[in-house]
Design an enzyme around this catalytic site. Sequence first.
Site, PDB file in Angstrom:
ATOM      1  CE  LYS A 183     -11.032 -14.389  -4.779  1.00  0.00           C
ATOM      2  NZ  LYS A 183     -10.487 -13.663  -3.599  1.00  0.00           N
TER       3      LYS A 183
HETATM    4  C1  LIG Z   1      -9.446 -13.629  -2.562  1.00  0.00           C
HETATM    5  C2  LIG Z   1      -9.478 -14.239  -1.194  1.00  0.00           C
HETATM    6  C3  LIG Z   1      -9.018 -13.500  -0.197  1.00  0.00           C
HETATM    7  C4  LIG Z   1      -8.408 -12.204  -0.257  1.00  0.00           C
HETATM    8  O1  LIG Z   1      -9.155 -11.242  -0.878  1.00  0.00           O
HETATM    9  P1  LIG Z   1      -8.602 -10.038  -1.083  1.00  0.00           P
HETATM   10  O2  LIG Z   1      -9.882  -9.048  -1.714  1.00  0.00           O
HETATM   11  O3  LIG Z   1      -7.565 -10.187  -2.385  1.00  0.00           O
HETATM   12  O4  LIG Z   1      -7.807  -9.179  -0.005  1.00  0.00           O
HETATM   13  C5  LIG Z   1      -9.352 -14.211   1.139  1.00  0.00           C
HETATM   14  N1  LIG Z   1      -9.654 -15.543   1.196  1.00  0.00           N
HETATM   15  C6  LIG Z   1      -9.901 -16.181   0.095  1.00  0.00           C
HETATM   16  C7  LIG Z   1     -10.289 -17.487   0.230  1.00  0.00           C
HETATM   17  C8  LIG Z   1      -9.623 -15.820  -1.123  1.00  0.00           C
HETATM   18  O5  LIG Z   1      -9.561 -16.319  -2.328  1.00  0.00           O
END
Ligand SMILES: *Cc1c(COP(=O)(O)O)cnc(C)c1O
Length: 374
Positions: A183
């Site tokens: 991210k």
């Molecule tokens: C990465 C992601 C999540 C989940 O986040 P985590 O930190 O891995 O639990 C939820 N929604 C979207 C659209 C994502 O890309």
Amino acid sequence: MRTRRDTPLGFQPPAIGDEEIAAVAETLRSGWLTTGPRAAELEQRMAEYLEVAHVLAVSSGTSAMHLALLALGVGPGDEVITSPITWPATANVIEHTGARPVFCDVREDDLNLDTSLLPSLLTGRTKAILPVHLAGQPCDLDAIHAHGIPVVEDAAHALESRYRGHKVGSLSEATCFSLYATKNLAAGEGGLVATPRDDVAEAIRDMRLTRRGDGARYDQTTAGFKANLSDVLAAIALAQLEKLELHGAIRARQVALYDDGLADLDGIVPLGRDPRDTHALHLYVVRIDPEAAGATRDEYQRSLAGEQISTSIHFLPVHRLTWFRERYPEQAPLPVAEGAGEEVLSLPLSPAHSDEDILDAVDALRRVHAAFTA
Ligand SMILES: *Cc1c(COP(=O)(O)O)cnc(C)c1O
């Protein structure tokens, strides 16, 4: 034209430098392995950055959404409207509250919620709407808020997004971010809930940790979870926060290289970006129309792998995954989401990549396109 790379190009490797490594070492020396002063500092810094009253650091984006829904009282018998074009966690957390996910189809242009469909999906049981800002393009939040239903935003892709000039993070009852390894702010794992509401913040504070309390004998007033963020990860996030703008600028340059380099390819079209908003440029997603591009998305993905270019898919429609299909066999078709699920392909995008790396990806895609359309 460039030739095929001889080393693989990763899809979205983290951009970790000496600053993150030093921050981790310093945290380990400090003795804080679990939640401590760095998690608190991250919450405060993010509240300033997002211009919102409260930010709660938690263990993942998934737990951020789960706790936000629970804090808003979502439970058995309720319905939560969400997008089928998302990571399955978005729908899973609705299941974990005991509520039912109601999938709303998306619009062709950016694959965000088609808000014109909301009136037909709202019922007396609708307790929340959970929109997803796909790739970093904000949803049409005005149209979502217009129904007076609490909104929890899945902003996993949308740190740095602005909706009509306003930072995503302070606009709804709760906005949930992820600190997962790929991210925009990457700690490896972790999540944040931003909320302007004191009661939502207090409820999440109570639930994210089974606390020992102050007295000699402990007690509890709620069945807590274990969803707190470790200081080791908070230290990485704080170091990444210093580079947020720099990393964003690098991704912006990469996006421009893709836009320029792919513009003339028939059947390969990037998702729409609304000029009224600030796009977080978390992903560069193209749709591959097999008629015009001469091959399917899956064939393109395989050929690009042969060119040493890693890609990813964001996303396969959640309602078509086995668990949801079997649990809700009577669900209505969602034609736009189902069509897009066959066509989307995400190209390498990361501040860890050089411009040369991205030009390699552009040229590989051009070669593959030339072969499929010959
Ligand atoms: C990465 C992601 C999540 C989940 O986040 P985590 O930190 O891995 O639990 C939820 N929604 C979207 C659209 C994502 O890309």
